[in-house]
Design an enzyme around this catalytic site. Structure first.
Site, PDB file in Angstrom:
ATOM      1  N   SER A 166      47.623  44.441  38.360  1.00 48.24           N
ATOM      2  CA  SER A 166      46.708  45.345  37.649  1.00 48.24           C
ATOM      3  C   SER A 166      47.419  46.643  37.312  1.00 48.24           C
ATOM      4  CB  SER A 166      45.499  45.673  38.539  1.00 48.24           C
ATOM      5  OG  SER A 166      44.758  46.753  37.994  1.00 48.24           O
TER       6      SER A 166
ATOM      7  N   TYR B 190      42.388  48.354  46.556  1.00 46.13           N
ATOM      8  CA  TYR B 190      42.572  47.464  45.403  1.00 46.13           C
ATOM      9  C   TYR B 190      43.937  47.726  44.760  1.00 46.13           C
ATOM     10  CZ  TYR B 190      41.822  45.249  40.846  1.00 46.13           C
ATOM     11  OH  TYR B 190      41.959  44.464  39.726  1.00 46.13           O
ATOM     12  N   ALA B 191      44.239  49.010  44.497  1.00 47.51           N
ATOM     13  CA  ALA B 191      45.510  49.356  43.842  1.00 47.51           C
ATOM     14  C   ALA B 191      46.693  48.892  44.699  1.00 47.51           C
ATOM     15  CB  ALA B 191      45.563  50.860  43.604  1.00 47.51           C
ATOM     16  N   ALA B 192      46.592  49.117  46.005  1.00 48.20           N
ATOM     17  CA  ALA B 192      47.695  48.723  46.898  1.00 48.20           C
ATOM     18  C   ALA B 192      47.875  47.203  46.908  1.00 48.20           C
ATOM     19  CB  ALA B 192      47.420  49.231  48.314  1.00 48.20           C
TER      20      ALA B 192
ATOM     21  N   LYS C  52      47.287  45.145  44.511  1.00 49.68           N
ATOM     22  CA  LYS C  52      47.869  44.677  43.250  1.00 49.68           C
ATOM     23  C   LYS C  52      49.344  45.086  43.132  1.00 49.68           C
ATOM     24  CE  LYS C  52      44.281  42.519  41.614  1.00 49.68           C
ATOM     25  NZ  LYS C  52      44.304  41.051  41.468  1.00 49.68           N
TER      26      LYS C  52
ATOM     27  N   ILE D  70      39.637  45.160  31.367  1.00 54.46           N
ATOM     28  CA  ILE D  70      39.297  43.957  30.602  1.00 54.46           C
ATOM     29  C   ILE D  70      37.787  43.751  30.675  1.00 54.46           C
ATOM     30  CG2 ILE D  70      39.781  41.482  30.342  1.00 54.46           C
ATOM     31  CD1 ILE D  70      42.273  43.418  30.008  1.00 54.46           C
TER      32      ILE D  70
HETATM   33  P1  NAI Z   1      35.793  38.050  37.836  1.00 56.59           P
HETATM   34  O1  NAI Z   1      35.069  38.776  38.910  1.00 56.59           O
HETATM   35  O2  NAI Z   1      35.067  37.593  36.638  1.00 56.59           O
HETATM   36  O3  NAI Z   1      36.589  36.805  38.465  1.00 56.59           O
HETATM   37  C1  NAI Z   1      37.146  36.814  39.743  1.00 56.59           C
HETATM   38  C2  NAI Z   1      36.815  35.486  40.414  1.00 56.59           C
HETATM   39  O4  NAI Z   1      37.421  35.435  41.717  1.00 56.59           O
HETATM   40  C3  NAI Z   1      35.295  35.323  40.622  1.00 56.59           C
HETATM   41  O5  NAI Z   1      34.813  34.169  39.955  1.00 56.59           O
HETATM   42  C4  NAI Z   1      35.142  35.220  42.128  1.00 56.59           C
HETATM   43  O6  NAI Z   1      34.115  34.349  42.558  1.00 56.59           O
HETATM   44  C5  NAI Z   1      36.535  34.721  42.553  1.00 56.59           C
HETATM   45  N1  NAI Z   1      36.749  35.001  43.980  1.00 56.59           N
HETATM   46  C6  NAI Z   1      36.558  36.162  44.619  1.00 56.59           C
HETATM   47  N2  NAI Z   1      36.783  36.003  45.932  1.00 56.59           N
HETATM   48  C7  NAI Z   1      37.125  34.712  46.137  1.00 56.59           C
HETATM   49  C8  NAI Z   1      37.473  33.943  47.284  1.00 56.59           C
HETATM   50  N3  NAI Z   1      37.494  34.471  48.510  1.00 56.59           N
HETATM   51  N4  NAI Z   1      37.779  32.640  47.113  1.00 56.59           N
HETATM   52  C9  NAI Z   1      37.733  32.080  45.868  1.00 56.59           C
HETATM   53  N5  NAI Z   1      37.417  32.750  44.755  1.00 56.59           N
HETATM   54  C10 NAI Z   1      37.117  34.057  44.879  1.00 56.59           C
HETATM   55  O7  NAI Z   1      36.982  39.037  37.411  1.00 56.59           O
HETATM   56  P2  NAI Z   1      38.078  38.901  36.273  1.00 56.59           P
HETATM   57  O8  NAI Z   1      37.974  40.107  35.444  1.00 56.59           O
HETATM   58  O9  NAI Z   1      38.063  37.571  35.645  1.00 56.59           O
HETATM   59  O10 NAI Z   1      39.404  39.081  37.170  1.00 56.59           O
HETATM   60  C11 NAI Z   1      40.385  38.080  37.391  1.00 56.59           C
HETATM   61  C12 NAI Z   1      41.605  38.749  37.994  1.00 56.59           C
HETATM   62  O11 NAI Z   1      42.095  39.756  37.105  1.00 56.59           O
HETATM   63  C13 NAI Z   1      41.357  39.457  39.327  1.00 56.59           C
HETATM   64  O12 NAI Z   1      42.438  39.212  40.208  1.00 56.59           O
HETATM   65  C14 NAI Z   1      41.320  40.913  38.945  1.00 56.59           C
HETATM   66  O13 NAI Z   1      41.661  41.782  40.014  1.00 56.59           O
HETATM   67  C15 NAI Z   1      42.331  40.953  37.817  1.00 56.59           C
HETATM   68  N6  NAI Z   1      42.167  42.099  36.940  1.00 56.59           N
HETATM   69  C16 NAI Z   1      41.002  42.258  36.224  1.00 56.59           C
HETATM   70  C17 NAI Z   1      40.826  43.379  35.447  1.00 56.59           C
HETATM   71  C18 NAI Z   1      39.570  43.627  34.680  1.00 56.59           C
HETATM   72  O14 NAI Z   1      39.426  44.747  34.138  1.00 56.59           O
HETATM   73  N7  NAI Z   1      38.654  42.671  34.547  1.00 56.59           N
HETATM   74  C19 NAI Z   1      41.875  44.412  35.356  1.00 56.59           C
HETATM   75  C20 NAI Z   1      43.061  44.129  36.134  1.00 56.59           C
HETATM   76  C21 NAI Z   1      43.184  43.011  36.890  1.00 56.59           C
END
Ligand code: NAI
Length: 236
Positions: free
Chosen positions: A130, A144-146, A148, A177
């Site tokens: 991120s 969170y930042a750490a 990533k 995003i």
């Molecule tokens: P999202 O919240 O739509 O998807 C994340 C998914 O991870 C969820 O479906 C959730 O159920 C699943 N999850 C969480 N804990 C879990 C666990 N213990 N076991 C299995 N699944 C688990 O978020 P998004 O936006 O699709 O994010 C995807 C990735 O992108 C994440 O790693 C996020 O940190 C990263 N990211 C997203 C940004 C954004 O602005 N949306 C920005 C930078 C990074």
């Protein structure tokens, strides 16, 4: 550009989420055999529901796919949670839960998969970092930042260890995003964040997925240990 994933076995975590569900669709459209996993339910085919912080689940997940397909060609470590708790209020249990999901499970799932990829002498791993891991969390939590930033460093270590065995390990660092992960960010915080995006808009899940598909494909065959930023110019 070689984006053909015909007969390639792809495992995507966080497959029920905004970026994850887009990745499932995109890899399928390029001919891949896609396995999605998430803690949330889904009616997708080849979908395995479970908690990535559970070691037994991780080994069942990988062994189940290997028994069926005999190989895993691509792993996308996409699952994650985003917490914005101010640093002074982060408890040890919240810190540990976030690290467990965003970092520890990424390592242990990759550890299981990379072994097989090394014996196959091919494979590509892409993890979700991120922009917060590059610049520090102001609205994003310090934990969170750490987590990533650590994913980026893990990417480099694993890339070095596996490069000679035909396995590439990369990451992407999205900015803001437009997925449900941003739900609940107060309007004034979003306004502040928007001011720091030179392109003046949020990114889309499709824009993140495009970069991941590229890094997972043979089109990026000489790229390893890198983190590609996808942030509309927020951090250069
Ligand atoms: P999202 O919240 O739509 O998807 C994340 C998914 O991870 C969820 O479906 C959730 O159920 C699943 N999850 C969480 N804990 C879990 C666990 N213990 N076991 C299995 N699944 C688990 O978020 P998004 O936006 O699709 O994010 C995807 C990735 O992108 C994440 O790693 C996020 O940190 C990263 N990211 C997203 C940004 C954004 O602005 N949306 C920005 C930078 C990074």
């Amino acid at each position: 550009m070689e984006l053909n994933f015909k007969n390639k076995v792809v495992l995507i975590t966080g497959a029920a989420g905004g970026i994850g569900s887009t990745l499932v669709r995109d890899f399928k459209s390029h001919g891949a055999i896609v396995y999605g996993t998430d803690i949330s339910p889904s009616s997708d085919s080849n979908y395995i529901q479970g908690d990535l912080t559970n070691d037994q689940f991780l080994s069942d997940l990988v062994n189940g796919i290997l028994e069926k397909e005999g190989r895993i060609d691509v792993l996308v470590n996409n699952a994650g949670i985003y917490l914005r708790t101010p640093a002074k209020d982060i408890t040890r249990s919240e810190w540990e839960r976030l690290m467990d999901i965003n970092l520890t499970s990424v390592f242990f799932l990759t550890q299981l998969v990379i072994d097989k990829m090394i014996s196959q002498k091919s494979g590509a791993i892409v993890s979700l970092a991120s922009v917060a891991g590059k610049v520090g969390g102001l609205i994003a939590g310090a934990h969170y930042a750490a987590s990533k930033a650590a994913v980026e460093c893990l990417t480099k270590s694993l890339a070095k260890l596996s490069a000679a065995h035909g396995v590439r390990v990369n990451a992407v660092a999205p900015g803001i995003i437009d997925t449900s992960m941003q739900d609940g960010v107060p309007a004034e915080q979003m306004e502040f964040l928007m001011k720091n995006i030179p392109m003046g808009r949020l990114g889309t899940a499709a824009e993140v997925a495009d970069a991941i598909v590229f890094l997972a494909s043979d089109a990026s065959s000489y790229i390893t240990g890198q983190t590609i930023s996808i942030n509309g110019g927020t951090y250069m």
